[in-house]
Design a protein around this motif. Sequence first.
Motif, PDB file in Angstrom:
ATOM      1  N   MET A 170       0.832  -1.204   0.000  1.00  0.00           N
ATOM      2  CA  MET A 170       0.000   0.000   0.000  1.00  0.00           C
ATOM      3  C   MET A 170       0.865   1.253   0.000  1.00  0.00           C
ATOM      4  O   MET A 170       0.556   2.242  -0.677  1.00  0.00           O
ATOM      5  CB  MET A 170      -0.931  -0.014   1.216  1.00  0.00           C
ATOM      6  N   ALA A 171       1.966   1.205   0.751  1.00  0.00           N
ATOM      7  CA  ALA A 171       2.886   2.343   0.769  1.00  0.00           C
ATOM      8  C   ALA A 171       3.511   2.540  -0.609  1.00  0.00           C
ATOM      9  O   ALA A 171       3.631   3.668  -1.094  1.00  0.00           O
ATOM     10  CB  ALA A 171       3.968   2.116   1.829  1.00  0.00           C
ATOM     11  N   ALA A 172       3.901   1.435  -1.244  1.00  0.00           N
ATOM     12  CA  ALA A 172       4.493   1.510  -2.584  1.00  0.00           C
ATOM     13  C   ALA A 172       3.503   2.089  -3.585  1.00  0.00           C
ATOM     14  O   ALA A 172       3.871   2.915  -4.436  1.00  0.00           O
ATOM     15  CB  ALA A 172       4.961   0.127  -3.032  1.00  0.00           C
ATOM     16  N   ASN A 173       2.243   1.676  -3.481  1.00  0.00           N
ATOM     17  CA  ASN A 173       1.220   2.195  -4.395  1.00  0.00           C
ATOM     18  C   ASN A 173       1.018   3.698  -4.214  1.00  0.00           C
ATOM     19  O   ASN A 173       0.796   4.432  -5.184  1.00  0.00           O
ATOM     20  CB  ASN A 173      -0.104   1.466  -4.169  1.00  0.00           C
ATOM     21  N   ALA A 174       1.096   4.138  -2.961  1.00  0.00           N
ATOM     22  CA  ALA A 174       0.955   5.575  -2.711  1.00  0.00           C
ATOM     23  C   ALA A 174       2.174   6.328  -3.224  1.00  0.00           C
ATOM     24  O   ALA A 174       2.053   7.413  -3.820  1.00  0.00           O
ATOM     25  CB  ALA A 174       0.768   5.823  -1.219  1.00  0.00           C
ATOM     26  N   ILE A 175       3.355   5.760  -3.019  1.00  0.00           N
ATOM     27  CA  ILE A 175       4.595   6.422  -3.446  1.00  0.00           C
ATOM     28  C   ILE A 175       4.670   6.538  -4.966  1.00  0.00           C
ATOM     29  O   ILE A 175       5.072   7.584  -5.495  1.00  0.00           O
ATOM     30  CB  ILE A 175       5.819   5.661  -2.885  1.00  0.00           C
ATOM     31  N   ASP A 176       4.287   5.473  -5.686  1.00  0.00           N
ATOM     32  CA  ASP A 176       4.362   5.583  -7.151  1.00  0.00           C
ATOM     33  C   ASP A 176       3.406   6.656  -7.671  1.00  0.00           C
ATOM     34  O   ASP A 176       3.687   7.349  -8.651  1.00  0.00           O
ATOM     35  CB  ASP A 176       4.170   4.236  -7.854  1.00  0.00           C
ATOM     36  N   GLY A 177       2.287   6.834  -6.983  1.00  0.00           N
ATOM     37  CA  GLY A 177       1.362   7.894  -7.362  1.00  0.00           C
ATOM     38  C   GLY A 177       1.950   9.277  -7.115  1.00  0.00           C
ATOM     39  O   GLY A 177       1.808  10.192  -7.941  1.00  0.00           O
ATOM     40  N   ILE A 178       2.623   9.440  -5.975  1.00  0.00           N
ATOM     41  CA  ILE A 178       3.263  10.725  -5.661  1.00  0.00           C
ATOM     42  C   ILE A 178       4.351  11.035  -6.686  1.00  0.00           C
ATOM     43  O   ILE A 178       4.458  12.165  -7.185  1.00  0.00           O
ATOM     44  CB  ILE A 178       3.867  10.690  -4.240  1.00  0.00           C
ATOM     45  N   LEU A 179       5.162  10.027  -6.999  1.00  0.00           N
ATOM     46  CA  LEU A 179       6.242  10.220  -7.966  1.00  0.00           C
ATOM     47  C   LEU A 179       5.687  10.622  -9.336  1.00  0.00           C
ATOM     48  O   LEU A 179       6.227  11.497 -10.017  1.00  0.00           O
ATOM     49  CB  LEU A 179       7.073   8.943  -8.092  1.00  0.00           C
ATOM     50  N   THR A 217     -14.639   9.895 -14.423  1.00  0.00           N
ATOM     51  CA  THR A 217     -13.294   9.743 -13.871  1.00  0.00           C
ATOM     52  C   THR A 217     -13.072   8.281 -13.499  1.00  0.00           C
ATOM     53  O   THR A 217     -14.014   7.480 -13.488  1.00  0.00           O
ATOM     54  CB  THR A 217     -13.116  10.594 -12.611  1.00  0.00           C
ATOM     55  N   ARG A 218     -11.834   7.930 -13.206  1.00  0.00           N
ATOM     56  CA  ARG A 218     -11.528   6.588 -12.691  1.00  0.00           C
ATOM     57  C   ARG A 218     -12.210   6.458 -11.334  1.00  0.00           C
ATOM     58  O   ARG A 218     -11.996   7.258 -10.431  1.00  0.00           O
ATOM     59  CB  ARG A 218     -10.010   6.447 -12.556  1.00  0.00           C
ATOM     60  N   ARG A 219     -13.110   5.469 -11.204  1.00  0.00           N
ATOM     61  CA  ARG A 219     -13.904   5.336  -9.988  1.00  0.00           C
ATOM     62  C   ARG A 219     -13.198   4.444  -8.976  1.00  0.00           C
ATOM     63  O   ARG A 219     -12.712   3.365  -9.313  1.00  0.00           O
ATOM     64  CB  ARG A 219     -15.288   4.756 -10.302  1.00  0.00           C
ATOM     65  N   TYR A 220     -13.137   4.907  -7.725  1.00  0.00           N
ATOM     66  CA  TYR A 220     -12.508   4.144  -6.639  1.00  0.00           C
ATOM     67  C   TYR A 220     -13.500   3.863  -5.511  1.00  0.00           C
ATOM     68  O   TYR A 220     -13.095   3.555  -4.395  1.00  0.00           O
ATOM     69  CB  TYR A 220     -11.319   4.920  -6.072  1.00  0.00           C
ATOM     70  N   ASP A 221     -14.792   3.964  -5.816  1.00  0.00           N
ATOM     71  CA  ASP A 221     -15.815   3.806  -4.784  1.00  0.00           C
ATOM     72  C   ASP A 221     -15.747   2.437  -4.115  1.00  0.00           C
ATOM     73  O   ASP A 221     -15.356   1.434  -4.720  1.00  0.00           O
ATOM     74  CB  ASP A 221     -17.205   4.002  -5.405  1.00  0.00           C
ATOM     75  N   GLY A 222     -16.152   2.400  -2.850  1.00  0.00           N
ATOM     76  CA  GLY A 222     -16.209   1.159  -2.071  1.00  0.00           C
ATOM     77  C   GLY A 222     -17.587   0.536  -2.146  1.00  0.00           C
ATOM     78  O   GLY A 222     -18.354   0.841  -3.060  1.00  0.00           O
ATOM     79  N   PRO A 223     -17.852  -0.367  -1.221  1.00  0.00           N
ATOM     80  CA  PRO A 223     -17.135  -0.596   0.039  1.00  0.00           C
ATOM     81  C   PRO A 223     -16.006  -1.625  -0.013  1.00  0.00           C
ATOM     82  O   PRO A 223     -15.412  -1.920   1.024  1.00  0.00           O
ATOM     83  CB  PRO A 223     -18.253  -1.108   0.961  1.00  0.00           C
ATOM     84  N   MET A 224     -15.692  -2.199  -1.180  1.00  0.00           N
ATOM     85  CA  MET A 224     -14.645  -3.214  -1.237  1.00  0.00           C
ATOM     86  C   MET A 224     -13.698  -2.906  -2.389  1.00  0.00           C
ATOM     87  O   MET A 224     -13.605  -3.635  -3.363  1.00  0.00           O
ATOM     88  CB  MET A 224     -15.269  -4.615  -1.389  1.00  0.00           C
ATOM     89  N   GLY A 225     -13.002  -1.772  -2.250  1.00  0.00           N
ATOM     90  CA  GLY A 225     -11.989  -1.412  -3.221  1.00  0.00           C
ATOM     91  C   GLY A 225     -10.664  -2.080  -2.906  1.00  0.00           C
ATOM     92  O   GLY A 225     -10.576  -2.956  -2.036  1.00  0.00           O
ATOM     93  N   LYS A 226      -9.623  -1.644  -3.581  1.00  0.00           N
ATOM     94  CA  LYS A 226      -8.305  -2.258  -3.428  1.00  0.00           C
ATOM     95  C   LYS A 226      -7.811  -2.207  -1.985  1.00  0.00           C
ATOM     96  O   LYS A 226      -7.330  -3.213  -1.446  1.00  0.00           O
ATOM     97  CB  LYS A 226      -7.310  -1.550  -4.350  1.00  0.00           C
ATOM     98  N   SER A 227      -7.931  -1.056  -1.350  1.00  0.00           N
ATOM     99  CA  SER A 227      -7.456  -0.904   0.022  1.00  0.00           C
ATOM    100  C   SER A 227      -8.263  -1.752   0.993  1.00  0.00           C
ATOM    101  O   SER A 227      -7.723  -2.313   1.955  1.00  0.00           O
ATOM    102  CB  SER A 227      -7.517   0.570   0.437  1.00  0.00           C
ATOM    103  N   ASP A 228      -9.569  -1.856   0.742  1.00  0.00           N
ATOM    104  CA  ASP A 228     -10.438  -2.662   1.610  1.00  0.00           C
ATOM    105  C   ASP A 228     -10.121  -4.142   1.479  1.00  0.00           C
ATOM    106  O   ASP A 228     -10.117  -4.884   2.467  1.00  0.00           O
ATOM    107  CB  ASP A 228     -11.903  -2.395   1.256  1.00  0.00           C
ATOM    108  N   ARG A 229      -9.835  -4.582   0.246  1.00  0.00           N
ATOM    109  CA  ARG A 229      -9.450  -5.987   0.042  1.00  0.00           C
ATOM    110  C   ARG A 229      -8.122  -6.280   0.721  1.00  0.00           C
ATOM    111  O   ARG A 229      -7.934  -7.357   1.301  1.00  0.00           O
ATOM    112  CB  ARG A 229      -9.364  -6.305  -1.447  1.00  0.00           C
ATOM    113  N   ALA A 230      -7.212  -5.323   0.667  1.00  0.00           N
ATOM    114  CA  ALA A 230      -5.923  -5.503   1.340  1.00  0.00           C
ATOM    115  C   ALA A 230      -6.116  -5.634   2.840  1.00  0.00           C
ATOM    116  O   ALA A 230      -5.460  -6.466   3.493  1.00  0.00           O
ATOM    117  CB  ALA A 230      -5.003  -4.323   1.021  1.00  0.00           C
ATOM    118  N   LEU A 231      -7.020  -4.835   3.398  1.00  0.00           N
ATOM    119  CA  LEU A 231      -7.305  -4.913   4.827  1.00  0.00           C
ATOM    120  C   LEU A 231      -7.889  -6.275   5.194  1.00  0.00           C
ATOM    121  O   LEU A 231      -7.485  -6.902   6.178  1.00  0.00           O
ATOM    122  CB  LEU A 231      -8.270  -3.800   5.235  1.00  0.00           C
TER     123      LEU A 231
END
Length: 202
Positions: free
Chosen positions: A68-77, A141-155
């Motif tokens: 999850m940290a890597a995914n956030a970092i690549d977005g920042i970069l 736009t690219r939709r990231y709506d939940g309740p079971m998105g990528k971050s939720d599945r990771a959790l």
Amino acid sequence: MASVYDLKPRFVALLRPLAAKLAGLGVTANAVTLAAMIGSIAVGILLAWWPTCLELWLVLPVFLFLRMAANAIDGILAREHGMKSRLGAILNEVGDVVSDTALTLPVLLLPGVTGFWVIMAIVIAIIGELVGVLGQVVGSTRRYDGPMGKSDRALALGLLGLMLGAGFGLGSWIDWEMIIVAGLGLVTIFNRARKALAETPK
């Protein structure tokens, strides 16, 4: 509906200094994306090789946090350091699906687990990400709506690994977790499609 994804802005803010240091070292957004995907495949193979070594599943929540940290970092970069590219957009979407699949498939090999529900959770997750991307195709736009998105599945997957490694043992609770992930995944597909269409100019 609420999603872990809603916490991303705070997470990104914490990682912004690290991303700046990586950019200074010449690390690219695509390199981070590929590293996360390759790492996910490696962890998936490790768990698939020794699925009954339950203590080994503690690797999963630790790695998922790093991913999850890597995914956030690549977005920042990509956004803040001029590394956005069409190749990066493709790698980001494909990498997420490959990583999720590689990390979830080993659950199939746990004794007593009903494979159907694991497969359904994986397939529904893939469809959910596809629908999220299709928002752009229809002018949204690219939709990231939940309740079971990528971050939720990771959790959910990290919780599974933590419970196995902590000694909760095997049982029907794993099937129920997969059923819940699949069910909420269907709600996610509906939410993403509905909001993409609502956002699209008529």
